[in-house]
Design a protein around this motif. Sequence first.
Motif, short mmCIF file in Angstrom:
data_model
loop_
_atom_site.label_atom_id
_atom_site.label_comp_id
_atom_site.label_asym_id
_atom_site.label_seq_id
_atom_site.Cartn_x
_atom_site.Cartn_y
_atom_site.Cartn_z
N UNK A 134 9.32 26.21 -0.61
CA UNK A 134 10.60 26.87 -0.86
C UNK A 134 10.53 28.25 -0.23
N UNK A 135 11.48 28.53 0.65
CA UNK A 135 11.57 29.85 1.27
C UNK A 135 12.76 30.57 0.67
N UNK A 136 12.48 31.56 -0.14
CA UNK A 136 13.54 32.37 -0.73
C UNK A 136 13.94 33.43 0.30
N UNK A 137 14.87 33.05 1.17
CA UNK A 137 15.28 33.92 2.27
C UNK A 137 16.04 35.14 1.77
N UNK A 138 16.64 35.04 0.59
CA UNK A 138 17.32 36.19 -0.05
C UNK A 138 18.23 36.96 0.89
#
Length: 174
Positions: A134-138
């Motif tokens: 999971x990449x929390x690109x925010x």
Amino acid sequence: MDLTPYARTGQVFNAANVSAKSVIAVATAMTGAIIYNPVGSGKNLILADIGFVWTTVPGALHNIGFAVGPSVDAPTSTTAIGSGVKVSNGSSNRGTSVTQCYDAATFAAAPVAVRWFGGAAWVSGAGVGPYYMMDHTDGAIMLAPGTFGCLTVVTTTVVGMGSFTWIEVPVGTA
């Protein structure tokens, strides 16, 4: 990134594969999970997170990332993403979303990898890797009208399912 204010106003959306798809290296014909902001949509798509889960043991070391394609005409040879685009409140509809998501699509130009967020090591014939990434690109990645993004890999094709969560805001406000 706090999504709550955007969710309250119906501006947060999700999409995901619901069956295994091949994620490939960048090309004009992409498979896996693809998100497209149509030309003339009047919206910017601000990515909150990108996810991936393997469904098949990969054959070799690989890296998973996100690639972005240039402003182009609408894609051809499309296959809609399994879940469809959904508003985040769980109502099972797309709400006001302008976004299109695909399992497969062909574009006029190939995307370019802009962010790597995972992969799996391969040592002495025994695969080692996490179950999901999971990449929390925010908000670090925004897709303007006419651009697209997709999961991509290097080294070997991988099979699994991807997901996206994003906010849609009018152009000029983000």
